[in-house]
Design an enzyme around this catalytic site. Sequence first.
Site, mmCIF file in Angstrom:
data_model
loop_
_atom_site.group_PDB
_atom_site.id
_atom_site.type_symbol
_atom_site.label_atom_id
_atom_site.label_comp_id
_atom_site.label_asym_id
_atom_site.label_seq_id
_atom_site.Cartn_x
_atom_site.Cartn_y
_atom_site.Cartn_z
ATOM 1 N N ALA A 155 -24.956 31.921 5.058
ATOM 2 C CA ALA A 155 -24.522 31.448 6.370
ATOM 3 C C ALA A 155 -25.636 30.641 7.041
ATOM 4 O O ALA A 155 -26.226 29.756 6.415
ATOM 5 C CB ALA A 155 -24.039 32.605 7.226
ATOM 6 N N CYS A 156 -25.948 30.953 8.295
ATOM 7 C CA CYS A 156 -26.909 30.146 9.053
ATOM 8 C C CYS A 156 -28.345 30.281 8.570
ATOM 9 O O CYS A 156 -29.223 29.549 9.034
ATOM 10 C CB CYS A 156 -26.809 30.478 10.542
ATOM 11 S SG CYS A 156 -25.290 29.861 11.317
ATOM 12 N N SER A 157 -28.602 31.199 7.663
ATOM 13 C CA SER A 157 -29.945 31.334 7.093
ATOM 14 C C SER A 157 -30.058 30.699 5.706
ATOM 15 O O SER A 157 -31.084 30.852 5.034
ATOM 16 C CB SER A 157 -30.352 32.812 7.007
ATOM 17 O OG SER A 157 -30.586 33.345 8.291
#
Length: 375
Positions: A155-157
């Site tokens: 995801a966002c990482s």
Amino acid sequence: MYSVVISGTGLYQPPHVISNAELVEAFNAYADLQNAKNAEAIAAGTQVALTHSSVEFIEKASGIKQRYVIEKSGVLDPTRMYPRFTERPDDELSLMAEIGVDACKKALAAAGRQASDVDAIFCASANMQRAYPAMAVEIQAALGAGGYGFDMNVACSSATFALEQAFNAVRSGASKCVLVVNPEITSAHLEWRDRDCHFIFGDVCTAIVVERADLAVSGDQWEILGTHLATQFSNNIRNNFGFLNRAEDSDPLARDKTFRQEGRKVFKEVVPIAAAHIEGHLAKLEHQPAEVRRFWLHQANLGMNQLVIKKLVGDAAAAGSDIAPLILDTFANTASAGSIIAFHEHRADLKPGDLGVICSFGAGYSVGSVIVRKC
């Protein structure tokens, strides 16, 4: 073990901008259409009327003022409220690979490298265009790079997690030069019809060249001193779209098949996790937050970044300043690419020896940090 540097970054910026005013106008028109359509149910109390959005609401909730998108007409059509993309034949370069190649070419040029110098490509993104073949392999072929490639998703990482894989591959000698590419077509998985989140995301693609320090030729090099990753399971940010949907006979347009979150819970839980993660990582390398010249943080929400920075350096106002620059107001949340955009656009003024932290946090929960030093 070899010393490893980031020697170049690249940014693909989509051609279209959607301002908050445009977005609000489209959403409110959609809400009016839905309320008229469901007037009887609303009057009977069996359905809740949709509430209008506003520019003031969006900016207070997020700090976002606009976003870039690949296609805007579909998003702003009150009868549609998602982008219009043309399906491409299998023998044509896919959309995600296209923007990935653009960013990669810019990163390679910044690093003074050719595609033939690359021996690995990691394509890391919150959502992939397809299951297979891997986007990384298509980008590899389009660039004319060698070695291998694979996709990954945290995801966002995703970008910082991929940076650790690149760092380890180069440090160990398994690779000499790795491309990390983060194509984020977030407009396709955002629920533009939900007032609580319709303003959050924007499209973009970033790319990063990671290579052996003794072979690097770029005039702008950043030694990677260390990377640190952590995950903790949470359902508070979720998207249930996937290949099992058909077998489950579930509605492909159901609300859970796009981005959704429990925003207040995410804010409350992720901020302390991210701040403690950064502080702990610095301590392992015998550094303190006060020694860091710049923090390039995940760009999801102004309030989150303010609180993370306050916990680290004691000054919430530093988020959005020279210490922790923001790109959120212009680009919105670009998932895994946000901290990389901040690094790409806000590093030129740092001096040799200056410390910096690239940090992402998001669904999973996941947190990734990369500590660098200007060479």
